[in-house]
Design a protein around this motif. Structure first.
Motif, mmCIF file in Angstrom:
data_model
loop_
_atom_site.group_PDB
_atom_site.id
_atom_site.type_symbol
_atom_site.label_atom_id
_atom_site.label_comp_id
_atom_site.label_asym_id
_atom_site.label_seq_id
_atom_site.Cartn_x
_atom_site.Cartn_y
_atom_site.Cartn_z
ATOM 1 N N GLU A 136 0.836 -1.195 0.000
ATOM 2 C CA GLU A 136 0.000 0.000 0.000
ATOM 3 C C GLU A 136 0.874 1.249 0.000
ATOM 4 O O GLU A 136 1.807 1.372 0.789
ATOM 5 N N LYS A 137 0.566 2.167 -0.889
ATOM 6 C CA LYS A 137 1.283 3.441 -0.959
ATOM 7 C C LYS A 137 0.841 4.315 0.200
ATOM 8 O O LYS A 137 -0.356 4.485 0.441
ATOM 9 N N VAL A 138 1.792 4.816 0.959
ATOM 10 C CA VAL A 138 1.531 5.729 2.065
ATOM 11 C C VAL A 138 2.468 6.926 1.918
ATOM 12 O O VAL A 138 3.349 6.932 1.062
ATOM 13 N N LEU A 139 2.276 7.928 2.762
ATOM 14 C CA LEU A 139 3.172 9.085 2.719
ATOM 15 C C LEU A 139 4.602 8.637 3.016
ATOM 16 O O LEU A 139 4.836 7.840 3.919
ATOM 17 N N PHE A 140 5.527 9.112 2.241
ATOM 18 C CA PHE A 140 6.958 8.856 2.379
ATOM 19 C C PHE A 140 7.361 7.415 2.062
ATOM 20 O O PHE A 140 8.426 6.978 2.449
ATOM 21 N N GLY A 141 6.523 6.634 1.344
ATOM 22 C CA GLY A 141 6.930 5.298 0.941
ATOM 23 C C GLY A 141 5.780 4.323 0.769
ATOM 24 O O GLY A 141 4.695 4.691 0.339
ATOM 25 N N TYR A 142 6.040 3.053 1.107
ATOM 26 C CA TYR A 142 5.082 1.957 0.977
ATOM 27 C C TYR A 142 5.074 1.117 2.252
ATOM 28 O O TYR A 142 6.112 0.962 2.904
ATOM 29 N N ILE A 143 3.926 0.555 2.571
ATOM 30 C CA ILE A 143 3.815 -0.484 3.587
ATOM 31 C C ILE A 143 3.604 -1.791 2.827
ATOM 32 O O ILE A 143 2.635 -1.926 2.089
ATOM 33 N N VAL A 144 4.521 -2.728 3.001
ATOM 34 C CA VAL A 144 4.450 -4.024 2.317
ATOM 35 C C VAL A 144 4.223 -5.093 3.381
ATOM 36 O O VAL A 144 5.002 -5.198 4.335
ATOM 37 N N ARG A 145 3.162 -5.858 3.228
ATOM 38 C CA ARG A 145 2.859 -6.960 4.156
ATOM 39 C C ARG A 145 3.394 -8.251 3.552
ATOM 40 O O ARG A 145 3.034 -8.600 2.427
ATOM 41 N N ILE A 146 4.266 -8.934 4.316
ATOM 42 C CA ILE A 146 4.868 -10.169 3.838
ATOM 43 C C ILE A 146 4.437 -11.336 4.727
ATOM 44 O O ILE A 146 4.122 -11.156 5.903
ATOM 45 N N GLU A 147 4.413 -12.521 4.139
ATOM 46 C CA GLU A 147 4.114 -13.748 4.870
ATOM 47 C C GLU A 147 5.307 -14.681 4.720
ATOM 48 O O GLU A 147 5.874 -14.807 3.628
ATOM 49 N N TYR A 148 5.692 -15.347 5.811
ATOM 50 C CA TYR A 148 6.878 -16.188 5.807
ATOM 51 C C TYR A 148 6.726 -17.307 6.831
ATOM 52 O O TYR A 148 5.813 -17.295 7.657
ATOM 53 N N ALA A 149 7.613 -18.277 6.767
ATOM 54 C CA ALA A 149 7.654 -19.363 7.741
ATOM 55 C C ALA A 149 9.048 -19.431 8.348
ATOM 56 O O ALA A 149 10.033 -19.095 7.687
ATOM 57 N N CYS A 150 9.114 -19.857 9.607
ATOM 58 C CA CYS A 150 10.402 -19.911 10.315
ATOM 59 C C CYS A 150 10.730 -21.324 10.778
ATOM 60 O O CYS A 150 9.828 -22.095 11.132
ATOM 61 N N GLY A 151 12.005 -21.630 10.780
ATOM 62 C CA GLY A 151 12.488 -22.890 11.307
ATOM 63 C C GLY A 151 12.052 -24.087 10.498
ATOM 64 O O GLY A 151 11.627 -23.983 9.346
ATOM 65 N N LEU A 152 12.179 -25.246 11.108
ATOM 66 C CA LEU A 152 11.772 -26.491 10.474
ATOM 67 C C LEU A 152 10.316 -26.749 10.846
ATOM 68 O O LEU A 152 10.004 -27.026 11.999
ATOM 69 N N ILE A 153 9.434 -26.647 9.865
ATOM 70 C CA ILE A 153 8.018 -26.876 10.139
ATOM 71 C C ILE A 153 7.629 -28.255 9.638
ATOM 72 O O ILE A 153 8.104 -28.720 8.605
ATOM 73 N N SER A 154 6.759 -28.919 10.403
ATOM 74 C CA SER A 154 6.371 -30.283 10.043
ATOM 75 C C SER A 154 5.429 -30.305 8.848
ATOM 76 O O SER A 154 5.450 -31.241 8.057
ATOM 77 N N GLU A 155 4.605 -29.281 8.725
ATOM 78 C CA GLU A 155 3.630 -29.241 7.642
ATOM 79 C C GLU A 155 3.490 -27.802 7.157
ATOM 80 O O GLU A 155 3.437 -26.877 7.962
ATOM 81 N N ASP A 156 3.426 -27.626 5.847
ATOM 82 C CA ASP A 156 3.312 -26.274 5.280
ATOM 83 C C ASP A 156 1.845 -25.855 5.245
ATOM 84 O O ASP A 156 1.166 -25.979 4.230
ATOM 85 N N ILE A 157 1.365 -25.371 6.380
ATOM 86 C CA ILE A 157 -0.015 -24.883 6.478
ATOM 87 C C ILE A 157 0.021 -23.445 6.980
ATOM 88 O O ILE A 157 0.982 -23.008 7.603
ATOM 89 N N ARG A 158 -1.035 -22.701 6.699
ATOM 90 C CA ARG A 158 -1.093 -21.268 7.045
ATOM 91 C C ARG A 158 -0.900 -21.013 8.540
ATOM 92 O O ARG A 158 -0.387 -19.969 8.919
ATOM 93 N N GLU A 159 -1.290 -21.936 9.381
ATOM 94 C CA GLU A 159 -1.153 -21.741 10.833
ATOM 95 C C GLU A 159 0.312 -21.647 11.249
ATOM 96 O O GLU A 159 0.633 -21.090 12.292
ATOM 97 N N ASN A 160 1.202 -22.210 10.446
ATOM 98 C CA ASN A 160 2.636 -22.154 10.742
ATOM 99 C C ASN A 160 3.315 -20.923 10.150
ATOM 100 O O ASN A 160 4.506 -20.724 10.367
ATOM 101 N N HIS A 161 2.588 -20.112 9.411
ATOM 102 C CA HIS A 161 3.159 -18.924 8.782
ATOM 103 C C HIS A 161 3.016 -17.711 9.690
ATOM 104 O O HIS A 161 2.149 -17.651 10.543
ATOM 105 N N GLN A 162 3.887 -16.744 9.469
ATOM 106 C CA GLN A 162 3.834 -15.479 10.197
ATOM 107 C C GLN A 162 3.723 -14.347 9.193
ATOM 108 O O GLN A 162 4.119 -14.488 8.040
#
Length: 101
Positions: free
Chosen positions: A62-88
């Motif tokens: 999203e464009k905001v004053l003085f730049g952009y706000i970018v929302r990212i989604e990622y996963a950390c560490g060794l996860i047993s299953e790639d499901i949204r609940e394990n994402h941040q």
């Protein structure tokens, strides 16, 4: 003296308006800088976070004053299953200078 002060004020105000809308930072540039900045923070961490998961990466930007706000989604560490609940999610501000915070 008065004329120099007026010109200085006009210059400062015009510069602030230009920086506020930052037309040289596009959505694509902001998204790339946000991802690169996040990856650089995780570089030397053994089980760090990354985008090698389903649906990970840029979620919104999203464009905001003085730049952009970018929302990212990622996963950390060794996860047993790639499901949204394990994402941040995280908001990254990309300034008009192109720096990610």
């Amino acid at each position: 003296m008065h004329k120099k002060l007026t010109l200085s004020i006009i210059f400062v105000v015009a510069s602030m308006i230009l920086f506020a809308f930052s037309p040289w930072i596009t959505k694509d540039i902001a998204e790339k800088r946000a991802l690169t900045g996040f990856q650089n923070q995780q570089k030397d961490i053994v089980d760090g976070c990354g985008f090698n998961c389903v649906g990970c990466g840029v979620v919104t930007s999203e464009k905001v004053l003085f730049g952009y706000i970018v929302r990212i989604e990622y996963a950390c560490g060794l996860i047993s299953e790639d499901i949204r609940e394990n994402h941040q999610k995280k908001n990254v501000f990309v300034s008009f200078l192109g720096t990610a915070h």
